[in-house]
Design a protein around this motif. Structure first.
Motif, PDB file in Angstrom:
ATOM      1  N   GLU A  91      30.013  44.805  71.456  1.00 60.19           N
ATOM      2  CA  GLU A  91      29.139  45.083  72.801  1.00 60.19           C
ATOM      3  C   GLU A  91      29.552  43.526  73.533  1.00 60.19           C
ATOM      4  N   ALA A  92      30.092  43.923  74.511  1.00 56.94           N
ATOM      5  CA  ALA A  92      30.281  42.553  75.622  1.00 56.94           C
ATOM      6  C   ALA A  92      29.288  42.850  76.884  1.00 56.94           C
ATOM      7  N   ILE A 148      39.746  50.240  70.847  1.00 57.57           N
ATOM      8  CA  ILE A 148      39.263  51.010  71.785  1.00 57.57           C
ATOM      9  C   ILE A 148      38.326  50.112  72.839  1.00 57.57           C
ATOM     10  N   VAL A 149      38.628  49.989  74.022  1.00 64.79           N
ATOM     11  CA  VAL A 149      37.580  49.098  74.858  1.00 64.79           C
ATOM     12  C   VAL A 149      37.213  50.282  75.713  1.00 64.79           C
ATOM     13  N   ASN A 150      35.780  50.446  76.091  1.00 65.41           N
ATOM     14  CA  ASN A 150      35.380  51.292  77.072  1.00 65.41           C
ATOM     15  C   ASN A 150      34.488  50.754  77.863  1.00 65.41           C
ATOM     16  N   VAL A 151      34.840  50.518  79.177  1.00 68.26           N
ATOM     17  CA  VAL A 151      34.145  49.718  80.268  1.00 68.26           C
ATOM     18  C   VAL A 151      33.046  50.513  80.778  1.00 68.26           C
ATOM     19  N   THR A 152      31.926  50.314  80.572  1.00 69.05           N
ATOM     20  CA  THR A 152      30.807  51.028  81.147  1.00 69.05           C
ATOM     21  C   THR A 152      30.099  50.381  82.252  1.00 69.05           C
ATOM     22  N   SER A 153      28.855  49.956  82.081  1.00 69.19           N
ATOM     23  CA  SER A 153      28.290  49.151  83.345  1.00 69.19           C
ATOM     24  C   SER A 153      26.899  48.609  82.854  1.00 69.19           C
ATOM     25  N   VAL A 172      36.086  49.465  67.974  1.00 67.51           N
ATOM     26  CA  VAL A 172      35.387  50.257  69.103  1.00 67.51           C
ATOM     27  C   VAL A 172      34.304  49.069  69.852  1.00 67.51           C
ATOM     28  N   MET A 173      34.817  48.829  71.219  1.00 71.28           N
ATOM     29  CA  MET A 173      34.114  47.924  71.733  1.00 71.28           C
ATOM     30  C   MET A 173      33.727  48.280  73.189  1.00 71.28           C
ATOM     31  N   GLU A 174      32.436  48.166  73.499  1.00 72.90           N
ATOM     32  CA  GLU A 174      31.894  48.547  75.000  1.00 72.90           C
ATOM     33  C   GLU A 174      31.610  47.383  75.748  1.00 72.90           C
ATOM     34  N   VAL A 175      32.188  47.301  76.920  1.00 72.23           N
ATOM     35  CA  VAL A 175      32.184  46.314  77.974  1.00 72.23           C
ATOM     36  C   VAL A 175      31.066  46.531  79.043  1.00 72.23           C
ATOM     37  N   LEU A 176      30.207  46.011  79.541  1.00 69.50           N
ATOM     38  CA  LEU A 176      29.069  46.390  80.310  1.00 69.50           C
ATOM     39  C   LEU A 176      29.222  45.076  81.492  1.00 69.50           C
ATOM     40  N   PRO A 177      29.927  45.287  82.451  1.00 68.76           N
ATOM     41  CA  PRO A 177      29.948  44.215  83.525  1.00 68.76           C
ATOM     42  C   PRO A 177      28.762  44.459  84.515  1.00 68.76           C
ATOM     43  N   PRO A 178      28.458  43.417  85.211  1.00 71.31           N
ATOM     44  CA  PRO A 178      27.499  43.368  86.108  1.00 71.31           C
ATOM     45  C   PRO A 178      28.143  43.719  87.397  1.00 71.31           C
ATOM     46  N   VAL A 179      27.651  43.497  88.513  1.00 74.25           N
ATOM     47  CA  VAL A 179      28.322  43.823  89.846  1.00 74.25           C
ATOM     48  C   VAL A 179      29.532  42.721  89.937  1.00 74.25           C
ATOM     49  N   VAL A 180      30.500  43.236  90.066  1.00 70.64           N
ATOM     50  CA  VAL A 180      31.874  42.157  90.191  1.00 70.64           C
ATOM     51  C   VAL A 180      32.480  42.433  91.524  1.00 70.64           C
ATOM     52  N   ALA A 214      26.199  55.824  81.394  1.00 71.26           N
ATOM     53  CA  ALA A 214      25.373  56.020  80.278  1.00 71.26           C
ATOM     54  C   ALA A 214      25.873  56.905  79.323  1.00 71.26           C
ATOM     55  N   GLY A 215      26.404  57.864  79.941  1.00 71.63           N
ATOM     56  CA  GLY A 215      27.179  58.994  78.856  1.00 71.63           C
ATOM     57  C   GLY A 215      28.128  58.384  77.998  1.00 71.63           C
ATOM     58  N   LEU A 216      29.049  57.466  78.754  1.00 73.41           N
ATOM     59  CA  LEU A 216      30.135  56.819  77.881  1.00 73.41           C
ATOM     60  C   LEU A 216      29.559  55.696  76.884  1.00 73.41           C
ATOM     61  N   ARG A 217      28.479  55.110  77.343  1.00 72.14           N
ATOM     62  CA  ARG A 217      27.703  53.995  76.549  1.00 72.14           C
ATOM     63  C   ARG A 217      27.391  55.049  75.213  1.00 72.14           C
ATOM     64  N   SER A 218      26.679  56.074  75.035  1.00 71.50           N
ATOM     65  CA  SER A 218      26.215  56.838  74.181  1.00 71.50           C
ATOM     66  C   SER A 218      27.442  57.367  73.380  1.00 71.50           C
ATOM     67  N   PHE A 219      28.411  57.952  73.819  1.00 74.00           N
ATOM     68  CA  PHE A 219      29.699  58.467  73.418  1.00 74.00           C
ATOM     69  C   PHE A 219      30.308  57.105  72.424  1.00 74.00           C
ATOM     70  N   THR A 220      30.211  55.791  73.153  1.00 73.54           N
ATOM     71  CA  THR A 220      30.975  54.813  72.436  1.00 73.54           C
ATOM     72  C   THR A 220      30.180  54.333  71.123  1.00 73.54           C
ATOM     73  N   GLN A 221      28.727  54.231  71.317  1.00 74.37           N
ATOM     74  CA  GLN A 221      28.091  53.927  70.192  1.00 74.37           C
ATOM     75  C   GLN A 221      28.407  54.602  68.913  1.00 74.37           C
ATOM     76  N   ALA A 222      28.190  56.320  69.376  1.00 73.55           N
ATOM     77  CA  ALA A 222      28.458  57.341  68.256  1.00 73.55           C
ATOM     78  C   ALA A 222      30.121  57.214  67.585  1.00 73.55           C
ATOM     79  N   LEU A 223      31.185  56.845  68.542  1.00 73.30           N
ATOM     80  CA  LEU A 223      32.331  56.792  67.986  1.00 73.30           C
ATOM     81  C   LEU A 223      32.469  55.702  67.229  1.00 73.30           C
ATOM     82  N   ARG A 224      31.719  54.434  67.658  1.00 68.62           N
ATOM     83  CA  ARG A 224      32.053  53.238  66.706  1.00 68.62           C
ATOM     84  C   ARG A 224      31.455  53.640  65.230  1.00 68.62           C
ATOM     85  N   ALA A 225      30.341  54.323  65.071  1.00 66.01           N
ATOM     86  CA  ALA A 225      29.816  54.834  63.809  1.00 66.01           C
ATOM     87  C   ALA A 225      30.788  55.608  63.153  1.00 66.01           C
ATOM     88  N   GLN A 226      31.377  56.475  63.716  1.00 63.39           N
ATOM     89  CA  GLN A 226      32.415  57.575  62.921  1.00 63.39           C
ATOM     90  C   GLN A 226      33.598  56.772  62.627  1.00 63.39           C
TER      91      GLN A 226
END
Length: 239
Positions: free
Chosen positions: A212-213, A129-134, A172-180, A152-164
């Motif tokens: 986390e990327a 699962i890859v969740n693209v946040t920011s 479970v991976m989170e992607v945090l892009p800059p301005v693209v 920020a909500g999706l980031r928090s959800f992702t971190q908790a999901l990864r632990a589960q």
């Protein structure tokens, strides 16, 4: 993860980061399903050889459609990329309908898709699962409080999901892009990362099973935030 032969669903895959990522995954040998709402962009993506699904993910009907499609093509990878911004300025007026759409697409939809597709993902030998946040999930911008809150909500959800899911077959991976450089950021004057480079870095992180990327300039923001969250907030609130 070895991406060759995997089936990936990329939401919001007809434009911007999603389309660039779909192309990059296909180059790695993945079978890619995308979804979007614009008929012309859907047709163009289909002409490239991508499975393109017309679905409005701000609605229950759109989410139902995607879940039905995945029953036909079981996926190994779910990329929750679809997102939208909305202006929210208490001094200038607020469109609450658009605010609701932003929350639905950026936060509610990933949670719904993950929940409804989880059994299928857990049935695969290896899944992701890859969740693209920011970068704005780390520290907010004054000009986009609703967008920042959803990320920020999706980031928090992702971190908790990864632990589960620790120790399971679902990474479970989170992607945090800059301005693209995308259609969504067309009116912004900030320095923007080329969308193809953003996609390249995301794929590289997927191949090495990163948790986390932090992409591009988000790496620097993450370092500053680790040293002093207060400084990171002050900088980004002026952004």
């Amino acid at each position: 993860m070895d991406l060759h032969g995997k089936t990936a669903l990329v939401t919001g895959g007809t434009d911007g980061i999603g389309l660039a990522l779909a192309r990059a995954l296909r180059v790695k040998g993945a079978h890619v399903i995308i979804c979007g709402r614009d008929p012309a962009r859907l047709a163009a993506a289909h002409a490239e050889g991508l499975e393109a699904i017309d679905a409005d993910l701000t609605t229950d009907a759109g989410r139902d459609k995607i879940v039905d499609v995945v029953r036909q093509w079981p996926i190994d990878i779910l990329v929750n990329n679809a997102g939208m911004g909305t202006l929210y300025d208490v001094t200038k007026g607020i469109d609450l309908d658009r605010v609701d759409q932003c929350i639905a697409l950026n936060l509610t939809t990933p949670i719904h898709l993950i929940t409804r597709l989880m059994d299928g993902l857990r049935a695969r030998s290896q899944a992701m699962i890859v969740n693209v946040t920011s970068g704005l999930a780390i520290a907010p911008s004054k000009g986009a409080p609703v967008y920042c809150a959803t990320k920020a909500g999706l980031r928090s959800f992702t971190q908790a999901l990864r632990a589960q899911l620790a120790g399971s077959n679902v990474h479970v991976m989170e992607v945090l892009p800059p301005v693209v450089e995308t259609r969504m950021t067309a009116g912004q004057s900030h320095k923007k990362m080329p969308v193809e480079e953003c996609a390249r870095q995301i794929v590289a992180a997927m191949e090495t099973d990163r948790h986390e990327a932090n992409v591009g300039m988000t790496k620097l923001l993450s370092v500053v935030h680790n040293i002093s969250p207060a400084i990171a907030r002050r900088v980004m609130l002026r952004f």
